[in-house]
Design an enzyme around this catalytic site. Structure first.
Site, short mmCIF file in Angstrom:
data_model
loop_
_atom_site.label_atom_id
_atom_site.label_comp_id
_atom_site.label_asym_id
_atom_site.label_seq_id
_atom_site.Cartn_x
_atom_site.Cartn_y
_atom_site.Cartn_z
N ASN A 222 -4.85 -2.47 9.03
CA ASN A 222 -4.39 -1.34 8.22
C ASN A 222 -5.36 -1.11 7.07
O ASN A 222 -6.35 -1.82 6.93
CB ASN A 222 -2.96 -1.59 7.71
CG ASN A 222 -2.90 -2.82 6.83
OD1 ASN A 222 -3.45 -2.83 5.74
ND2 ASN A 222 -2.26 -3.88 7.31
N ASP A 319 7.58 -12.86 9.08
CA ASP A 319 7.69 -12.13 7.81
C ASP A 319 7.47 -13.16 6.69
O ASP A 319 8.33 -14.01 6.42
CB ASP A 319 9.07 -11.47 7.69
CG ASP A 319 9.11 -10.52 6.50
OD1 ASP A 319 8.64 -10.91 5.41
OD2 ASP A 319 9.61 -9.39 6.67
N PHE A 337 6.38 -6.46 -2.24
CA PHE A 337 5.94 -5.09 -2.44
C PHE A 337 6.63 -4.22 -1.40
O PHE A 337 7.00 -4.71 -0.32
CB PHE A 337 4.42 -4.97 -2.27
CG PHE A 337 3.68 -5.15 -3.58
CD1 PHE A 337 3.70 -6.36 -4.24
CD2 PHE A 337 2.98 -4.09 -4.13
CE1 PHE A 337 3.04 -6.52 -5.44
CE2 PHE A 337 2.30 -4.24 -5.34
CZ PHE A 337 2.34 -5.46 -5.99
N1 CTP Z 1 5.60 -8.67 4.40
C1 CTP Z 1 5.34 -9.97 4.79
N2 CTP Z 1 5.22 -10.27 6.11
C2 CTP Z 1 5.34 -9.30 7.05
C3 CTP Z 1 5.60 -7.96 6.67
C4 CTP Z 1 5.71 -7.68 5.32
O1 CTP Z 1 5.22 -10.84 3.93
N3 CTP Z 1 5.23 -9.63 8.32
C5 CTP Z 1 5.78 -8.40 2.97
C6 CTP Z 1 4.70 -7.57 2.32
O2 CTP Z 1 3.69 -8.40 1.78
C7 CTP Z 1 5.49 -6.86 1.23
C8 CTP Z 1 6.87 -6.68 1.83
O3 CTP Z 1 6.97 -7.65 2.87
O4 CTP Z 1 5.63 -7.70 0.11
C9 CTP Z 1 7.16 -5.33 2.39
O5 CTP Z 1 6.12 -4.91 3.24
P1 CTP Z 1 6.14 -3.46 3.88
O6 CTP Z 1 4.92 -3.32 4.72
O7 CTP Z 1 6.40 -2.45 2.81
O8 CTP Z 1 7.45 -3.49 4.74
P2 CTP Z 1 7.82 -4.13 6.11
O9 CTP Z 1 8.58 -5.39 5.86
O10 CTP Z 1 6.60 -4.28 6.95
O11 CTP Z 1 8.81 -3.05 6.69
P3 CTP Z 1 8.48 -1.54 7.15
O12 CTP Z 1 7.12 -1.60 7.81
O13 CTP Z 1 9.57 -1.23 8.09
O14 CTP Z 1 8.50 -0.70 5.92
#
Ligand code: CTP
Length: 419
Positions: A222, A319, A337
């Site tokens: 990304n 996650d 975040f």
């Molecule tokens: N995050 C994480 N591990 C993942 C996905 C996300 O630690 N596998 C953490 C990111 O570092 C951030 C938070 O979760 O602090 C939210 O990330 P974001 O990309 O906004 O959301 P997602 O959990 O990926 O959900 P979505 O893509 O549905 O918005």
């Protein structure tokens, strides 16, 4: 802190009434000093500037004067300035002297007490704290002569910021790049205001994207630059925390004094985070890929004109934020975040619950945030929503760190009261 409602944060200390003598010596990084002046002026500091002859080859006295809103000094023998003992006055009026960029030659002069121009004469007459931001080719930085000079200056109490490792103007790569203006600004800011409030606390910060390999040449990734997370790691470090930065594949230069664990994938990022526990604070600023290819193809996938494009089966990544929030070694404060393109606050509040973290920093990534130097963010807790209007990422980082400082200060106070 108010407990409800949407607040504009306005309690950040500024450099108003602080007077800084900025010395710009000869190096291509001198152009970054113009941005440093802009940041300091915006923060309310008064700047007096000296350009060495080398410095004036890279930026003009006119641009420096215009940004400082005060004439730039260049000449030790200028009758008007020296009739008022200009160099002594410049030093006397300064709260802090900053040399940025500090060339190898100028550091050698400082170390050996030479005084053959206005800048070096001021420094020899200086009884004020001095910060230097070295900038030079990486071989010049690594040379024993330069390293001895740096050691001499440090031993005299000169604070050294950077240099960073990265691609250099000369086309080579290595440590020697001047730290970014925001980083130098942060040092100056913490010189004035920081009292090591997070000293004794361990912090873990994730930043940057993750790359999930499809085959040896392709990956799912990304657009995250890692800038915001690196700025947070730096701001925590400036406040005295012992910081581990777990960084995905980002091109952004990282200050050399930060402890960094470099990773590529989400699984590696999780392992690195767990290796950094126990910690008091975890900030998950990384844009972790939610999925990875279920199977890694050992050989490059070949395009075949007789076949339709391949389907890539995906598996869910761990996650990291959720795992840390429910970990048996859970940090006392876990901050996530939320990168959203719509319904920012609703989605962010939802994430606060589903992830189990304490706070969420929400930003709208459709507002040109990925890769940009500025951010517009909200800090969401179970009780409060603070808005931080668009500002440099370093400033957003300091605001977050100020909240963290208040969190630990409040806990310390209630602990004391209970004793
Ligand atoms: N995050 C994480 N591990 C993942 C996905 C996300 O630690 N596998 C953490 C990111 O570092 C951030 C938070 O979760 O602090 C939210 O990330 P974001 O990309 O906004 O959301 P997602 O959990 O990926 O959900 P979505 O893509 O549905 O918005």
């Amino acid at each position: 802190m108010h407990k409800t409602g949407l607040l504009f944060y306005n309690r950040v200390m500024t450099s108003e009434n602080k007077s800084i003598l900025l010395i710009i010596t000869g190096g291509i990084a001198a152009y970054k000093s113009l941005e440093l002046i802009r940041l300091l002026r915006k923060d309310g500091a008064q700047i007096r500037s000296i350009l060495t002859a080398g410095g004036a080859q890279f930026v003009t006295p006119l641009s420096v004067s215009a940004l400082c809103e005060h004439p730039a000094y260049t000449d030790l023998w200028s009758l008007k300035d020296e009739s008022e003992m200009g160099h002594i006055r410049l030093v006397r009026e300064a709260d802090l002297i900053v040399v940025a960029p500090a060339s190898a030659d100028f550091m050698a002069k400082m170390a050996h007490g030479l005084a053959d121009d206005l800048a070096s004469t001021c420094l020899l007459a200086a009884d004020k704290p001095i910060l230097i931001a070295p900038a030079m080719n990486h071989r010049m930085w690594a040379h024993p002569a330069t390293q001895n000079n740096v050691a001499t200056l440090r031993a005299r109490g000169v604070q050294v910021i950077g240099p960073d490792a990265g691609a250099m103007a000369c086309g080579e790569y290595g440590p020697g790049r001047m730290s970014e203006p925001e980083v130098i600004f942060n040092h100056i800011h913490s010189f004035f205001f920081n009292t090591d409030q997070l000293h004794g606390l361990k912090a873990l910060v994730t930043a940057g994207p993750t790359f999930e390999p499809i085959d040896p040449v392709r990956f799912i990734g990304n657009r995250s630059s890692g800038k915001q997370g690196i700025a947070i790691a730096q701001a925590l470090h400036d406040s005295g925390a012992d910081v581990t930065l777990v960084l995905g594949p980002a091109d952004e230069p990282v200050p050399a004094h930060l402890r960094v664990i470099k990773v590529h994938t989400a699984q590696e990022m999780l392992a690195a985070c767990e290796s950094a526990l126990p910690a008091d604070i975890a900030i998950c600023a990384a844009a972790v890929s939610d999925w990875r290819p279920a199977e890694f193809q050992e050989h490059k996938m070949k395009k075949r004109s007789d076949q339709s494009p391949p389907a890539i089966a995906l598996s869910e990544n761990p996650d990291i934020l959720k795992t840390l929030s429910h970990h048996k070694n859970r940090p006392r404060l876990v901050v996530g975040f939320a990168a959203e393109t719509h319904n920012l606050l609703d989605h962010a509040r939802q994430k606060l619950k589903t992830k189990g973290c304490d706070w969420i920093v929400a930003n709208n990534v459709s507002e040109n945030v990925f890769g940009a130097d500025e951010n517009h963010a909200f800090l969401i807790t179970s009780q409060t929503t603070l808005e931080w209007p668009r500002a440099p990422k370093a400033q957003i980082a300091r605001r977050l760190v100020q909240q963290i400082t208040e969190f630990f200060h409040d806990r310390l106070e209630s602990h004391k009261a209970a004793e």
